[in-house]
Design an enzyme around this catalytic site. Sequence first.
Site, PDB file in Angstrom:
ATOM      1  N   CYS A 148     -21.276   8.166  29.954  1.00 42.96           N
ATOM      2  CA  CYS A 148     -20.796   8.474  31.323  1.00 42.96           C
ATOM      3  C   CYS A 148     -20.293   9.901  31.161  1.00 42.96           C
ATOM      4  O   CYS A 148     -19.576  10.041  30.211  1.00 42.96           O
ATOM      5  CB  CYS A 148     -19.788   7.410  31.609  1.00 42.96           C
ATOM      6  SG  CYS A 148     -18.536   8.100  32.975  1.00 42.96           S
ATOM      7  N   LYS A 174     -31.088 -19.658  -2.046  1.00 38.83           N
ATOM      8  CA  LYS A 174     -30.656 -18.964  -0.861  1.00 38.83           C
ATOM      9  C   LYS A 174     -30.335 -19.910   0.309  1.00 38.83           C
ATOM     10  O   LYS A 174     -30.569 -21.017   0.703  1.00 38.83           O
ATOM     11  CB  LYS A 174     -31.928 -18.331  -0.228  1.00 38.83           C
ATOM     12  CG  LYS A 174     -32.239 -17.140  -1.442  1.00 38.83           C
ATOM     13  CD  LYS A 174     -31.462 -15.873  -1.336  1.00 38.83           C
ATOM     14  CE  LYS A 174     -32.157 -14.975  -0.272  1.00 38.83           C
ATOM     15  NZ  LYS A 174     -32.830 -13.898  -0.771  1.00 38.83           N
ATOM     16  N   ASP A 207     -24.230 -10.617  -0.924  1.00 40.48           N
ATOM     17  CA  ASP A 207     -25.098  -9.680  -0.522  1.00 40.48           C
ATOM     18  C   ASP A 207     -24.643  -8.152  -0.145  1.00 40.48           C
ATOM     19  O   ASP A 207     -23.958  -7.774   0.691  1.00 40.48           O
ATOM     20  CB  ASP A 207     -24.833 -10.393   1.266  1.00 40.48           C
ATOM     21  CG  ASP A 207     -26.156  -9.932   1.803  1.00 40.48           C
ATOM     22  OD1 ASP A 207     -26.853  -9.121   1.306  1.00 40.48           O
ATOM     23  OD2 ASP A 207     -26.095 -10.291   2.957  1.00 40.48           O
ATOM     24  N   ASP A 250       0.693  -1.118   0.073  1.00 38.52           N
ATOM     25  CA  ASP A 250       0.176  -0.105  -0.077  1.00 38.52           C
ATOM     26  C   ASP A 250       0.978   1.297  -0.067  1.00 38.52           C
ATOM     27  O   ASP A 250       0.591   2.173  -0.672  1.00 38.52           O
ATOM     28  CB  ASP A 250      -1.046  -0.083   1.336  1.00 38.52           C
ATOM     29  CG  ASP A 250      -2.304  -0.932   0.927  1.00 38.52           C
ATOM     30  OD1 ASP A 250      -2.071  -1.725   0.127  1.00 38.52           O
ATOM     31  OD2 ASP A 250      -2.726  -0.905   1.985  1.00 38.52           O
ATOM     32  N   ALA A 251       1.919   1.037   0.575  1.00 35.79           N
ATOM     33  CA  ALA A 251       2.998   2.233   0.769  1.00 35.79           C
ATOM     34  C   ALA A 251       3.363   2.541  -0.627  1.00 35.79           C
ATOM     35  O   ALA A 251       3.635   3.872  -0.876  1.00 35.79           O
ATOM     36  CB  ALA A 251       3.735   2.046   1.882  1.00 35.79           C
ATOM     37  N   CYS A 261     -22.622   5.594  35.881  1.00 35.17           N
ATOM     38  CA  CYS A 261     -21.812   4.563  35.205  1.00 35.17           C
ATOM     39  C   CYS A 261     -21.201   3.430  35.775  1.00 35.17           C
ATOM     40  O   CYS A 261     -21.227   3.569  37.155  1.00 35.17           O
ATOM     41  CB  CYS A 261     -20.442   5.618  34.832  1.00 35.17           C
ATOM     42  SG  CYS A 261     -19.099   4.480  34.018  1.00 35.17           S
ATOM     43  N   GLU A 291     -22.826 -19.355  -9.407  1.00 36.43           N
ATOM     44  CA  GLU A 291     -21.975 -18.116  -8.675  1.00 36.43           C
ATOM     45  C   GLU A 291     -22.544 -17.816  -7.211  1.00 36.43           C
ATOM     46  O   GLU A 291     -23.415 -18.171  -6.903  1.00 36.43           O
ATOM     47  CB  GLU A 291     -22.322 -16.897  -9.463  1.00 36.43           C
ATOM     48  CG  GLU A 291     -21.845 -16.959 -10.946  1.00 36.43           C
ATOM     49  CD  GLU A 291     -22.281 -15.949 -11.713  1.00 36.43           C
ATOM     50  OE1 GLU A 291     -23.120 -14.805 -11.142  1.00 36.43           O
ATOM     51  OE2 GLU A 291     -22.325 -15.832 -12.785  1.00 36.43           O
ATOM     52  N   CYS A 329     -17.468   3.744  37.062  1.00 40.75           N
ATOM     53  CA  CYS A 329     -16.848   4.957  37.878  1.00 40.75           C
ATOM     54  C   CYS A 329     -18.027   5.805  38.833  1.00 40.75           C
ATOM     55  O   CYS A 329     -17.575   6.591  39.488  1.00 40.75           O
ATOM     56  CB  CYS A 329     -16.329   5.921  37.179  1.00 40.75           C
ATOM     57  SG  CYS A 329     -16.932   6.984  36.086  1.00 40.75           S
ATOM     58  N   CYS A 376     -13.085   8.315  34.146  1.00 37.44           N
ATOM     59  CA  CYS A 376     -13.869   7.059  34.425  1.00 37.44           C
ATOM     60  C   CYS A 376     -12.726   6.178  33.816  1.00 37.44           C
ATOM     61  O   CYS A 376     -12.112   6.039  32.631  1.00 37.44           O
ATOM     62  CB  CYS A 376     -14.949   7.109  33.505  1.00 37.44           C
ATOM     63  SG  CYS A 376     -15.582   5.564  33.186  1.00 37.44           S
ATOM     64  N   LYS A 436     -24.002 -15.541  -4.505  1.00 36.82           N
ATOM     65  CA  LYS A 436     -25.055 -14.610  -4.542  1.00 36.82           C
ATOM     66  C   LYS A 436     -24.566 -13.728  -3.553  1.00 36.82           C
ATOM     67  O   LYS A 436     -24.586 -13.648  -2.283  1.00 36.82           O
ATOM     68  CB  LYS A 436     -26.260 -14.931  -4.038  1.00 36.82           C
ATOM     69  CG  LYS A 436     -27.417 -13.931  -4.198  1.00 36.82           C
ATOM     70  CD  LYS A 436     -29.054 -14.458  -4.038  1.00 36.82           C
ATOM     71  CE  LYS A 436     -30.006 -13.316  -4.677  1.00 36.82           C
ATOM     72  NZ  LYS A 436     -29.765 -12.203  -3.576  1.00 36.82           N
ATOM     73  N   LEU A 447     -34.400 -11.929  -9.064  1.00 36.48           N
ATOM     74  CA  LEU A 447     -34.257 -13.358  -9.256  1.00 36.48           C
ATOM     75  C   LEU A 447     -35.330 -14.146  -8.485  1.00 36.48           C
ATOM     76  O   LEU A 447     -35.745 -13.717  -7.300  1.00 36.48           O
ATOM     77  CB  LEU A 447     -32.870 -13.831  -8.856  1.00 36.48           C
ATOM     78  CG  LEU A 447     -31.790 -13.744  -9.623  1.00 36.48           C
ATOM     79  CD1 LEU A 447     -30.391 -13.790  -8.953  1.00 36.48           C
ATOM     80  CD2 LEU A 447     -31.441 -14.337 -10.828  1.00 36.48           C
ATOM     81  N   TYR A 459     -17.887  -6.814  -7.620  1.00 38.62           N
ATOM     82  CA  TYR A 459     -17.751  -7.881  -8.545  1.00 38.62           C
ATOM     83  C   TYR A 459     -18.671  -7.943  -9.653  1.00 38.62           C
ATOM     84  O   TYR A 459     -20.043  -7.601  -9.500  1.00 38.62           O
ATOM     85  CB  TYR A 459     -18.133  -9.151  -7.542  1.00 38.62           C
ATOM     86  CG  TYR A 459     -16.796  -9.473  -6.656  1.00 38.62           C
ATOM     87  CD1 TYR A 459     -15.762  -9.828  -7.184  1.00 38.62           C
ATOM     88  CD2 TYR A 459     -16.793  -9.127  -5.488  1.00 38.62           C
ATOM     89  CE1 TYR A 459     -14.698 -10.318  -6.395  1.00 38.62           C
ATOM     90  CE2 TYR A 459     -15.828  -9.389  -4.763  1.00 38.62           C
ATOM     91  CZ  TYR A 459     -14.741  -9.887  -5.089  1.00 38.62           C
ATOM     92  OH  TYR A 459     -13.598 -10.103  -4.274  1.00 38.62           O
TER      93      TYR A 459
HETATM   94  S1  IVH Z   1     -27.601 -12.063 -11.578  1.00 36.34           S
HETATM   95  C1  IVH Z   1     -31.744 -10.910 -13.881  1.00 36.34           C
HETATM   96  N1  IVH Z   1     -25.825 -12.914 -10.319  1.00 36.34           N
HETATM   97  O1  IVH Z   1     -29.338 -10.558  -6.592  1.00 36.34           O
HETATM   98  C2  IVH Z   1     -31.106 -10.819 -12.649  1.00 36.34           C
HETATM   99  N2  IVH Z   1     -27.249 -11.540  -9.091  1.00 36.34           N
HETATM  100  O2  IVH Z   1     -32.755 -10.792  -7.201  1.00 36.34           O
HETATM  101  C3  IVH Z   1     -29.759 -10.964 -12.923  1.00 36.34           C
HETATM  102  N3  IVH Z   1     -26.864 -10.797  -6.938  1.00 36.34           N
HETATM  103  O3  IVH Z   1     -30.078  -7.429  -6.515  1.00 36.34           O
HETATM  104  C4  IVH Z   1     -29.230 -10.786 -11.580  1.00 36.34           C
HETATM  105  N4  IVH Z   1     -25.510 -12.161  -6.673  1.00 36.34           N
HETATM  106  O4  IVH Z   1     -27.753  -7.491  -7.432  1.00 36.34           O
HETATM  107  C5  IVH Z   1     -26.928 -12.184 -10.326  1.00 36.34           C
HETATM  108  N5  IVH Z   1     -23.998 -13.474  -8.869  1.00 36.34           N
HETATM  109  C6  IVH Z   1     -25.278 -13.122  -8.945  1.00 36.34           C
HETATM  110  C7  IVH Z   1     -25.777 -12.023  -7.958  1.00 36.34           C
HETATM  111  C8  IVH Z   1     -26.814 -11.273  -8.141  1.00 36.34           C
HETATM  112  C9  IVH Z   1     -26.090 -11.174  -6.342  1.00 36.34           C
HETATM  113  C10 IVH Z   1     -28.370  -9.804  -6.630  1.00 36.34           C
HETATM  114  C11 IVH Z   1     -28.678  -8.864  -7.524  1.00 36.34           C
HETATM  115  C12 IVH Z   1     -30.018  -8.324  -7.329  1.00 36.34           C
HETATM  116  C13 IVH Z   1     -30.456  -9.620  -6.946  1.00 36.34           C
HETATM  117  C14 IVH Z   1     -31.379 -10.250  -7.829  1.00 36.34           C
END
Ligand code: IVH
Length: 671
Positions: free
Chosen positions: A427, A315, A119, A35-36, A409, A115, A412, A433, A117, A85, A225
């Site tokens: 406090c 999920k 968050d 980083d530096a 507190c 892939e 203290c 304290c 999902k 989705l 990503y």
């Molecule tokens: S594909 C037509 N791929 O999930 C929909 N979505 O319910 C195409 N999400 O808010 C979405 N990881 O941002 C896709 N690998 C992934 C994902 C992904 C997270 C989220 C997306 C969206 C929600 C869809």
Amino acid sequence: MAIAPEIDARVAQLRAELDQHNYNYYALDRPVISDAEYDGLFRELQSLEQQHPELVTADSPTQRVGTEPLAQFAQVTHRTPMLSLGNAFADDEIAAFDKRVREGLDADAVEYAAEPKFDGLAISLIYVDGRLATAATRGDGYTGEDVTANLRTLRAIPLKLRTTKAPEMLEVRGEVLMLRADFERMNQRQRELGEREFVNPRNAAAGSLRQLDPRITATRRLAFYAYGTGAAVDPELRKHSQLLDRLSELGFPVTAERAVVKGVEGMLGYYGAIGARRAKLPFDIDGVVYKVNDLSAQNTLGFVSRAPRYAIAHKFPAEEATTVVEGIDIQVGRTGALTPVARLKPVFVGGVTVTNATLHNEDEVRRKDVRIGDTVVVRRAGDVIPEVARVMLDKRPAQTVQFELPKCCPICNSEVHRAADEAIARCSAGLFCPAQRKQALLHFASRRAMDVEGLGDKLVEQLVESKLVHTPADLYKLGVVKLAALERMAEKSAANVVAAIEKSKHTTLARFIYALGIRNVGESTAQDLARHFGNIERVAAAGVEALQQVQDVGPVVAQSIADFFSEPHNREVVEQLLAAGVSFEETAARQIDTENPVYGKTFVLTGALPTLTRDEAAQKIRDQGGKVSGSVSKKTDFVVAGADAGSKLEKARELHVAILDEAGLLKLLES
Ligand code: IVH
């Protein structure tokens, strides 16, 4: 004036190198410099651009620092809607999905791209002629918010595509998120500042992205990503997996956690494998996504209502467990904030054993009505901070009592205050304290403050309990003999600590100011103060007015600083620290002459100036203690107007505010 070719070349080389390092770090996950070293290259480029402002381009890595705050986000209509989705939890729902797909395609076995999902938050990035033009949030799927200024500050997002044959238009979609490690670091900082912590990485990412001030976004490390494209796909690509490979080549981070699998068995195998490694991933995921890999097959299947038929989200079940509240402890933070914490009968949830869970504040405990003895559902929110989700009232034993925050507190015994508009009770004893003292000492010694190696939790606790150390200044009075007398402290480690304390005396003014732990003063404010005032005496002597002349210091921060130094005890500690030999490397501080005609004056810049960029002009004004504001009011002292100045100039005339051109401004700055 013509630019020397070697400067031009160096600037181009630095930009290419910095882009490559961003790519190595974010897209390839293989940084090759520290980083530096990165910062060194960055500063070199910054300085060349400052000397030769005509070389600055919109896609230079230096332009990721964030522009002036926006009044509000503009709306963006998505060219192709950002749909959602369909969700599945059970294995048989996945089998049903595969069956629908096979029937729709009239195929026996189907290949899927699998892939994580992510968050985080869905984002659309539009590249026009290879350059980032617009970044937008998903919004309701049809219209989102324009967050271009914020997204430009993310080093994970290329400002230009890594190709010589950029398409006219490309829309990349993906997820912005905060890595767990960065989230932990950020919350650690929030704690040190005595500020509110974020609940989970997702909230932290959302909060960082939805800032109207891009300069704040720039200070947060956000990841991105890519997982697909919107409009305009290369017709040569046949598979989703190839599309992701292409996005990776173009400079986008694409997760290595993806796979291509076959049929139901393949999908469930992937789900199980990722599920088992979930806790070890660098980011939070809430499931996996399967997409038919063949792009033309995706087209054939099309959409049903608002979701594609060719993809589904599988999920993870919510990670919850029940346990019993054995007690509610009160923690006292560095700024005195009282945080109720539920002490739990140990329970295994989301891959870890949880023994306590934050209850955030008094209101939160009341809202959930958590009582000692209750059986509660514990959830690992976003997989990070364990949280009490709810109380199982049917299991509540007789004779429980509603929780009340103590009036004094617990450490203290001083009075606890809660301001009318705040959720946090504190406090009132400050450094008297012991709990606050410990936290203050830990902060003082922390890596980004005075950086005293080896002065950790346990030792600070011992030093405070044994009354050897009351204030940071006492640290410099410790000798090996006193330290070695402490329990579990060998002479050798005592000597190491003393050496580390000694070493910390040579520091910078910015670190020192930060180390003092003034409320609302984080690292960057400390740097601004150091640069502006040049020495600690000036900072201490500055009133609220003078403090507000510092870049980014508003009335609240200014008041905190003034309050800190108006406390005689604090002044004494500072004096003792200096007397103990704490000294500062030369800061780039310029002593501001408070007599100069710019000092304390408010400027508004409008229109294009002939030679200075808006930022440069603003910097020059700030360097001499002037303020730059975005709108003209009666409080404005000068409006600096360039070509095509519009309504601000009119307003200035209306209000009889002095109007300068660039030459006038420069003259004023020189006088
Ligand atoms: S594909 C037509 N791929 O999930 C929909 N979505 O319910 C195409 N999400 O808010 C979405 N990881 O941002 C896709 N690998 C992934 C994902 C992904 C997270 C989220 C997306 C969206 C929600 C869809």
